[in-house]
Every structure is written in C-alpha cells, then in structure tokens.
Scaffold this motif. Sequence first.
Motif, mmCIF file in Angstrom:
data_model
loop_
_atom_site.group_PDB
_atom_site.id
_atom_site.type_symbol
_atom_site.label_atom_id
_atom_site.label_comp_id
_atom_site.label_asym_id
_atom_site.label_seq_id
_atom_site.Cartn_x
_atom_site.Cartn_y
_atom_site.Cartn_z
ATOM 1 N N PRO A 48 -6.844 69.198 19.218
ATOM 2 C CA PRO A 48 -7.354 68.272 20.392
ATOM 3 C C PRO A 48 -7.991 66.751 19.565
ATOM 4 O O PRO A 48 -8.150 65.848 19.988
ATOM 5 N N ASP A 49 -8.493 66.938 18.405
ATOM 6 C CA ASP A 49 -9.199 66.112 17.504
ATOM 7 C C ASP A 49 -8.285 65.337 16.635
ATOM 8 O O ASP A 49 -8.586 64.306 15.914
ATOM 9 N N ALA A 50 -6.935 65.763 16.582
ATOM 10 C CA ALA A 50 -5.993 64.976 15.699
ATOM 11 C C ALA A 50 -5.351 63.854 16.398
ATOM 12 O O ALA A 50 -4.814 64.065 17.545
ATOM 13 N N GLU A 51 -5.268 62.765 15.881
ATOM 14 C CA GLU A 51 -4.400 61.579 16.149
ATOM 15 C C GLU A 51 -3.033 61.940 15.954
ATOM 16 O O GLU A 51 -2.768 62.104 14.833
ATOM 17 N N ILE A 52 -1.940 61.872 17.001
ATOM 18 C CA ILE A 52 -0.541 62.258 16.486
ATOM 19 C C ILE A 52 0.147 61.098 16.172
ATOM 20 O O ILE A 52 -0.099 59.871 16.818
ATOM 21 N N ILE A 53 0.746 60.957 14.961
ATOM 22 C CA ILE A 53 1.653 59.932 14.430
ATOM 23 C C ILE A 53 3.049 60.469 14.526
ATOM 24 O O ILE A 53 3.284 61.418 13.697
ATOM 25 N N LYS A 54 4.016 59.635 15.194
ATOM 26 C CA LYS A 54 5.512 59.973 15.349
ATOM 27 C C LYS A 54 6.251 59.362 14.155
ATOM 28 O O LYS A 54 5.891 58.214 13.820
ATOM 29 N N ILE A 55 7.193 60.119 13.675
ATOM 30 C CA ILE A 55 8.047 59.404 12.510
ATOM 31 C C ILE A 55 8.618 57.967 13.169
ATOM 32 O O ILE A 55 8.855 57.156 12.613
ATOM 33 N N SER A 56 9.026 58.138 14.412
ATOM 34 C CA SER A 56 9.475 56.726 15.208
ATOM 35 C C SER A 56 8.925 55.702 15.201
ATOM 36 O O SER A 56 9.273 54.632 15.404
ATOM 37 N N GLN A 57 7.325 56.040 15.081
ATOM 38 C CA GLN A 57 6.246 54.754 15.172
ATOM 39 C C GLN A 57 6.625 54.077 13.797
ATOM 40 O O GLN A 57 5.739 52.896 13.857
ATOM 41 N N PHE A 58 6.970 54.412 12.766
ATOM 42 C CA PHE A 58 6.961 53.593 11.524
ATOM 43 C C PHE A 58 8.005 52.530 11.665
ATOM 44 O O PHE A 58 9.160 52.690 12.070
ATOM 45 N N THR A 59 7.624 51.615 11.162
ATOM 46 C CA THR A 59 8.233 50.169 10.916
ATOM 47 C C THR A 59 8.742 50.038 9.457
ATOM 48 O O THR A 59 8.012 49.950 8.615
ATOM 49 N N ASP A 60 10.160 50.206 9.070
ATOM 50 C CA ASP A 60 10.354 50.177 7.749
ATOM 51 C C ASP A 60 9.448 51.276 6.829
ATOM 52 O O ASP A 60 9.022 50.862 5.677
ATOM 53 N N GLN A 61 9.498 52.445 7.401
ATOM 54 C CA GLN A 61 8.789 53.625 7.045
ATOM 55 C C GLN A 61 7.322 53.356 6.428
ATOM 56 O O GLN A 61 6.692 53.791 5.741
ATOM 57 N N LYS A 62 6.640 52.284 7.297
ATOM 58 C CA LYS A 62 5.194 52.042 7.177
ATOM 59 C C LYS A 62 4.535 51.832 8.411
ATOM 60 O O LYS A 62 5.331 51.732 9.594
ATOM 61 N N ILE A 63 3.284 52.428 8.382
ATOM 62 C CA ILE A 63 2.566 52.327 9.648
ATOM 63 C C ILE A 63 1.035 52.207 9.154
ATOM 64 O O ILE A 63 0.691 52.209 8.212
ATOM 65 N N THR A 64 0.400 51.487 10.209
ATOM 66 C CA THR A 64 -1.163 51.255 10.056
ATOM 67 C C THR A 64 -1.887 52.002 10.829
ATOM 68 O O THR A 64 -1.587 52.066 12.192
ATOM 69 N N VAL A 65 -2.792 52.883 10.506
ATOM 70 C CA VAL A 65 -3.617 53.556 11.350
ATOM 71 C C VAL A 65 -5.064 53.234 11.448
ATOM 72 O O VAL A 65 -5.563 52.599 10.077
ATOM 73 N N LYS A 66 -5.989 53.478 12.042
ATOM 74 C CA LYS A 66 -7.539 53.201 12.095
ATOM 75 C C LYS A 66 -8.133 54.549 12.036
ATOM 76 O O LYS A 66 -7.908 55.189 12.912
#
Length: 206
Positions: free
Chosen positions: A122-140
Amino acid sequence: MQKVILALCLVLLSSPVFAGNMKPVLNDNQIIYSPSAQTWNTEGVFKDGIALTKKTSPGTGNYSIYYNMNNEIMLGSNYEFLFDGRLIACHNADLKIFELVYNGKFFEEKELTEEQIKEIFPDAEIIKISQFTDQKITVKKPAFEKKIFLLLNDTDKYFYKYSFKPKSVKFSPVGGLFKASSIGKITFSHFGQDKYTIYVKNTFGE
C-alpha cells in the motif's frame, strides 16, 4: 548466502510498505492449502489439506518447484510469500506478481491486477515499464523522507539478471521493489546494458 536471504526476509517482514501478515516461503519449507477454507498455512491440521514442499530448480534460473507426493508444480517465480492466507509468487525476471490458486483440480498461477498489488504494497508507488520515455522517467519523493517504489512490467520484455544501481536502494527479495532515500539517479539494467534510468527529485509541500 542463506544468511543473506534470511536477513532480507527479516527486513521484508519489518518494512511498513507491506500490509497484513507476510511470511517468506524458503527452500524445503512445507506449506498446506485447504480447499474448503481457500487459504494457505505453514502449519495446522486440515481434513482436506494439500501439503506442498518448496524446492529450487538447479541451474541459473533458480525457479521454484512445489512438490506434492509424485506431482510437481513448476512456477515462474523465484520468490514466494504467504500473505493473509494467500501464496504470492514474484516473477522477478518478468517484474510481475502472481498468486497460486487452486481451481478444484490443480494449482495454477494467476497474475495479480494493479489494484491487488496495491493491497499488498500500500505504501509503494507503482512505476510501469510503459511509463518510461526513451527508457527514462522522473519520480518524486517528499523532501527529507524516503519513499518506496515498485517497478512493474506491463510489456513483453524480460528482465533476467537485471539489477539496480546503487545497490543500496534494494531492501527486499521482491524484484522491482526499491527505496529512494535521496535525490539523484537510479539505474536498472543488465550489467550496464539496456539501461532504464530513474531520476528522483524532491517535492516541497506538494
């Protein structure tokens, strides 16, 4: 190696990111399924109980095999745990999470939905592989705080032998689960190849 696994399991059990009761299933452990109660346990007597013993397959894959008398159930996972009477199977090479269910005749793996996974973490923010752009992503994450993330694969890619860098972000045997303690760059790759980059930034009062 066994001491390392046990240490990881202790961390897993003590982490607030998980909900409910959780118990890792280690090699040679026996677990019991009750079809009438539709629950898994590590002990107890059940008239309809089906006892399974976990073994790890030889070779580099180290996949889990559960034995019952002369039958065997080969899973696609290499780490499992009991969660509130359910057997959860982590396909770490796929970054996917399944549940072993009984259909009345045999056991089968059923992939969990995102909502079901959130119930467990419940406390984990899910990041999906499809959300990466050029295999990069920014999270906060909140400033001056740690945050848990769970990397899930919603594509047909395969992530065998992938690992996080820095290694310190890993705290659990669950493949895609990691912790961001500070801002900066986290990479997920196969020995430096096919690299996925996660940029961590702070939020201030958001």
